[in-house]
Design a protein around this motif. Structure first.
Motif, PDB file in Angstrom:
ATOM      1  N   ALA A 411       1.131   5.252   3.210  1.00  0.00           N
ATOM      2  CA  ALA A 411       1.294   5.346   1.755  1.00  0.00           C
ATOM      3  C   ALA A 411       2.417   4.446   1.273  1.00  0.00           C
ATOM      4  CB  ALA A 411       1.554   6.789   1.352  1.00  0.00           C
ATOM      5  N   VAL A 414       1.267   0.783   1.405  1.00  0.00           N
ATOM      6  CA  VAL A 414       0.412   0.455   0.262  1.00  0.00           C
ATOM      7  C   VAL A 414       1.256   0.282  -1.000  1.00  0.00           C
ATOM      8  CG1 VAL A 414      -1.427   1.319  -1.238  1.00  0.00           C
ATOM      9  CG2 VAL A 414      -1.633   1.550   1.237  1.00  0.00           C
ATOM     10  N   ARG A 415       2.248   1.184  -1.180  1.00  0.00           N
ATOM     11  CA  ARG A 415       3.094   1.074  -2.356  1.00  0.00           C
ATOM     12  C   ARG A 415       3.866  -0.233  -2.381  1.00  0.00           C
ATOM     13  NH1 ARG A 415       8.071   1.629  -4.077  1.00  0.00           N
ATOM     14  NH2 ARG A 415       8.895   1.903  -1.967  1.00  0.00           N
ATOM     15  N   ASP A 418       1.542  -3.211  -3.089  1.00  0.00           N
ATOM     16  CA  ASP A 418       1.174  -3.287  -4.504  1.00  0.00           C
ATOM     17  C   ASP A 418       2.328  -3.876  -5.315  1.00  0.00           C
ATOM     18  OD1 ASP A 418      -0.442  -3.019  -6.707  1.00  0.00           O
ATOM     19  OD2 ASP A 418       0.057  -0.916  -7.044  1.00  0.00           O
ATOM     20  N   ALA A 454      -3.720   5.943   4.015  1.00  0.00           N
ATOM     21  CA  ALA A 454      -3.589   5.958   2.559  1.00  0.00           C
ATOM     22  C   ALA A 454      -4.591   4.975   1.988  1.00  0.00           C
ATOM     23  CB  ALA A 454      -2.173   5.585   2.139  1.00  0.00           C
ATOM     24  N   ALA A 456      -6.091   2.847  -1.420  1.00  0.00           N
ATOM     25  CA  ALA A 456      -5.896   2.315  -2.772  1.00  0.00           C
ATOM     26  C   ALA A 456      -7.272   1.978  -3.343  1.00  0.00           C
ATOM     27  CB  ALA A 456      -5.007   1.082  -2.738  1.00  0.00           C
ATOM     28  N   GLY A 478      -5.543   6.573  -4.368  1.00  0.00           N
ATOM     29  CA  GLY A 478      -4.721   5.941  -5.379  1.00  0.00           C
ATOM     30  C   GLY A 478      -5.438   4.775  -6.039  1.00  0.00           C
ATOM     31  N   TRP A 485       0.680  -0.042 -10.133  1.00  0.00           N
ATOM     32  CA  TRP A 485       0.821   1.420 -10.177  1.00  0.00           C
ATOM     33  C   TRP A 485       2.242   1.818  -9.810  1.00  0.00           C
ATOM     34  CZ3 TRP A 485      -1.157   5.699 -11.890  1.00  0.00           C
ATOM     35  CH2 TRP A 485      -0.873   6.925 -11.280  1.00  0.00           C
ATOM     36  N   ASP A 488       3.168   7.925  -7.347  1.00  0.00           N
ATOM     37  CA  ASP A 488       3.217   8.185  -5.904  1.00  0.00           C
ATOM     38  C   ASP A 488       1.885   7.834  -5.255  1.00  0.00           C
ATOM     39  OD1 ASP A 488       5.794   9.118  -6.110  1.00  0.00           O
ATOM     40  OD2 ASP A 488       5.162  11.209  -6.427  1.00  0.00           O
ATOM     41  N   ARG A 489       1.972   7.499  -3.994  1.00  0.00           N
ATOM     42  CA  ARG A 489       0.782   7.336  -3.140  1.00  0.00           C
ATOM     43  C   ARG A 489       0.928   8.312  -1.986  1.00  0.00           C
ATOM     44  NH1 ARG A 489      -2.552   3.092  -4.493  1.00  0.00           N
ATOM     45  NH2 ARG A 489      -1.649   1.535  -5.910  1.00  0.00           N
ATOM     46  N   ASP A 491      -0.399  10.084   1.763  1.00  0.00           N
ATOM     47  CA  ASP A 491      -1.093   9.919   3.042  1.00  0.00           C
ATOM     48  C   ASP A 491      -2.063  11.070   3.277  1.00  0.00           C
ATOM     49  OD1 ASP A 491       1.787   8.624   4.813  1.00  0.00           O
ATOM     50  OD2 ASP A 491       0.065   7.552   3.972  1.00  0.00           O
TER      51      ASP A 491
END
Length: 585
Positions: A411, A414-415, A418, A454, A456, A478, A485, A488-489, A491
């Motif tokens: 997660a 991915v955050r 992004d 996670a 997206a 997400g 974004w 939160d993301r 898992d």
């Protein structure tokens, strides 16, 4: 009384002849006018006095040697009567003549047939004009029909040859289309890397196909430089021989090739180079037999146009094939081979969209982090073109670098990805799923693994358990990458039991433009369950075959991971889990 009566009758007869409307004269043995009635003299443009006693050939010298003299002398000599029509130029008159021999000489009666002949001639001319007009109309209709057939042929050639990117198939289609409309048989030569191949072959007579193949197999390597194909390839111009002589055949090829050619009995040959965009890469050879003979002008014109269209279609096919190969190589170079960690087996598949260029934004990746965990990535950039592939390469690099650097949970990876996409102004929108196969000390002791992932905006993965059960690994989904974004993301977490198989994929595997997503997902689960127990490669190939039977509407990427059993280090303390764990945050 008899004499008096006879004289009276003679006088009556003379009066009748004198007053007769039909012209008449009598020629004596010396060819003098012994008698001519007034009507006869008037028709000849004279009087009775001016003609009586005159030699007919002196009075009308233009008749000497003509049909009048010929017929009169024949009647006088044989006694056979004659009837004929003849033109007399001085009087500009057609005469209808009857002649017979009597004791007095040759008796001739005649009429002016000029008016009748004029009417007949006008009638004949009118009939001839109508017939000529009808012939021209028929010829025009035939020409129009032929032009229509040739126009349809050109359209068929364009359609058939642009429907395939396979060069050999395209030229074979061309050969089959032009026979028999333009020739009795056809050979199409293709030059690739300096080597000539006679690929397209067609003959109108099925009984001669084998003989044609025998000759074609020899032709490319036996033709002399004087033969039509080498000449057309060398000079870039058509070569037309409307009457092929034996000495020409002898100068063109070898005895073995001539023996193979003999049963085909070529009469005329026309070879057209295949030239497109200034490049010459083949030739079309059309041949007729003795029954057909030389080519018509229309056939040669159409053949010339057809060869140009065929050349353009073949060149487009070559360019498209080359572009596709380059694109696919580029795509596969971007999709690096996955790692193969101990007790994990990984298999990957990539299938480009069937109707588009073989490059796009779908990708997979698998690599190990410094702590030994295996990172799995599946993603899909919008589009399937070079721009999508370029964006995909950037995203793949970002995910790799960020995931390898800190060994964060998926997660967080991915955050951060992004945020990097937004900060680096990578103009793209993509779905992605990042997963991590990991083992803590407890899991290592029991020989199991834990999957953390996670997503997206990407389709959730499937887990095929050893007993054939198929599980959707649900977790919070997400937003896609590229939307900036800020929330939160989360898992998802699940156990990866020994013998289980994890499947990560892009939506092209199950989604159809005209179908329901839930139905597509159900078909995918059914296909996975059907293939349960198969080796991993067989499972991947079977999924593609079952779900893409009509071709891929979108690019497809597939990443499969099978967890093989590994020895337990503390089996007594840590019994193996029997079910998939719950999702965690």
């Amino acid at each position: 009384m008899t004499t008096v009566g006879g004289a009276a009758r003679a006088d009556l007869l003379m009066l009748a002849v004198e007053g007769m409307a039909r012209p008449l004269f009598v020629l004596d043995r010396d060819w003098r006018f012994g008698y001519i009635n007034p009507a006869g003299a008037a028709l000849l443009g004279h009087t009775v006095e001016t003609l009586t006693g005159r030699d007919v050939w002196e009075a009308f010298p233009e008749a000497v040697g003509g049909p009048f003299e010929q017929h009169y002398r024949h009647v006088a000599a044989t006694g056979e009567p004659a009837g004929f029509e003849a033109w007399f130029e001085p009087l500009q008159t057609w005469f209808q003549v009857d002649a017979f021999r009597s004791e007095a000489g040759v008796v001739v009666t005649y009429d002016d047939a000029t008016a009748r002949r004029r009417v007949e001639r006008e009638r004949e001319e009118a009939v001839a004009a109508r017939e000529e007009e009808a012939a021209r109309a028929a010829e025009s209709a035939a020409a129009a029909e032929l032009a229509g057939r040739h126009l349809m042929l050109l359209g068929d050639i364009s359609q058939a040859m642009t429907a395939t990117l396979d060069i050999d198939e395209a030229v074979q289609r061309f050969a089959q289309l032009v026979v028999p409309q333009l020739a009795d048989w056809c050979l199409v030569s293709v030059v690739e890397q300096g080597r000539r191949r006679d690929v397209g072959r067609a003959h109108r007579d099925p009984a001669m196909v084998e003989a044609m193949h025998r000759y074609a197999d020899l032709r490319a390597r036996t033709n002399s430089s004087a033969a039509p194909v080498p000449t057309a390839l060398r000079e870039g111009r058509p070569v037309v021989i409307q009457q092929l002589e034996p000495e020409q055949v002898e100068a063109m090829t070898t005895p073995a090739a001539r023996a193979a050619l003999a049963p085909l009995a070529p009469s005329a040959v026309a070879t057209f180079p295949l030239v497109a965009r200034g490049e010459l890469f083949g030739a079309v050879t059309l041949v007729t037999g003795p029954a057909r003979g030389p080519f018509s002008d229309a056939e040669l014109r159409t053949a010339d146009i057809a060869s140009r269209r065929a050349a353009l279609a073949l060149d487009n096919a070559r360019l498209a094939t080359a572009q596709s190969r380059v694109a696919e190589r580029l795509q596969r170079s971007l999709l690096s081979a996955p790692v193969q960690p101990d007790h994990l087996e990984l298999a990957v598949r990539y299938r480009p969209a069937a109707q588009d260029v073989a490059i796009g934004g779908d990708w997979y990746d698998a690599f190990q982090q410094p702590d030994g965990a295996t990172v799995l990535v599946i993603g899909d950039v919008m589009g399937h073109d070079l721009e999508a592939a370029a964006a995909m390469a950037q995203l793949k690099t970002l995910v790799r670098a960020i995931a390898y650097d800190r060994q964060d949970e998926p997660a967080e990876v991915v955050r951060r990805v992004d945020r990097a996409v937004a900060g680096l102004d990578v103009a793209t929108l993509a779905t992605a799923l990042v997963a991590r196969v990991e083992q803590d000390d407890a899991d290592r002791g029991t020989g199991v693994r834990r999957l953390r992932w996670a997503t997206a905006g990407h389709p959730v993965p499937l887990l095929l358990l050893a007993d054939g059960t198929v599980v959707d690994l649900e977790a919070p989904v997400g937003p896609p990458l590229g939307m900036g974004w800020m929330g939160d993301r989360v898992d998802g977490v699940a156990l990866l039991p020994p013998g289980s198989t994890l499947l990560l994929f892009t939506d092209g595997l199950f989604e159809r433009r005209t179908g329901d997503l839930d139905q597509g997902r159900a078909r995918l689960r059914e296909a996975v369950q059907t293939l349960a127990g198969e080796p991993l490669d067989v499972l991947c190939d079977g999924l593609l075959a079952a779900l893409l039977v009509d071709g891929a509407e979108d690019d497809v990427a597939l990443l499969a991971v099978r967890a093989h059993r590994e020895p337990s280090r503390r089996a007594a303390d840590h019994p193996a889990p029997a079910a998939v764990a719950a999702v965690g945050g």
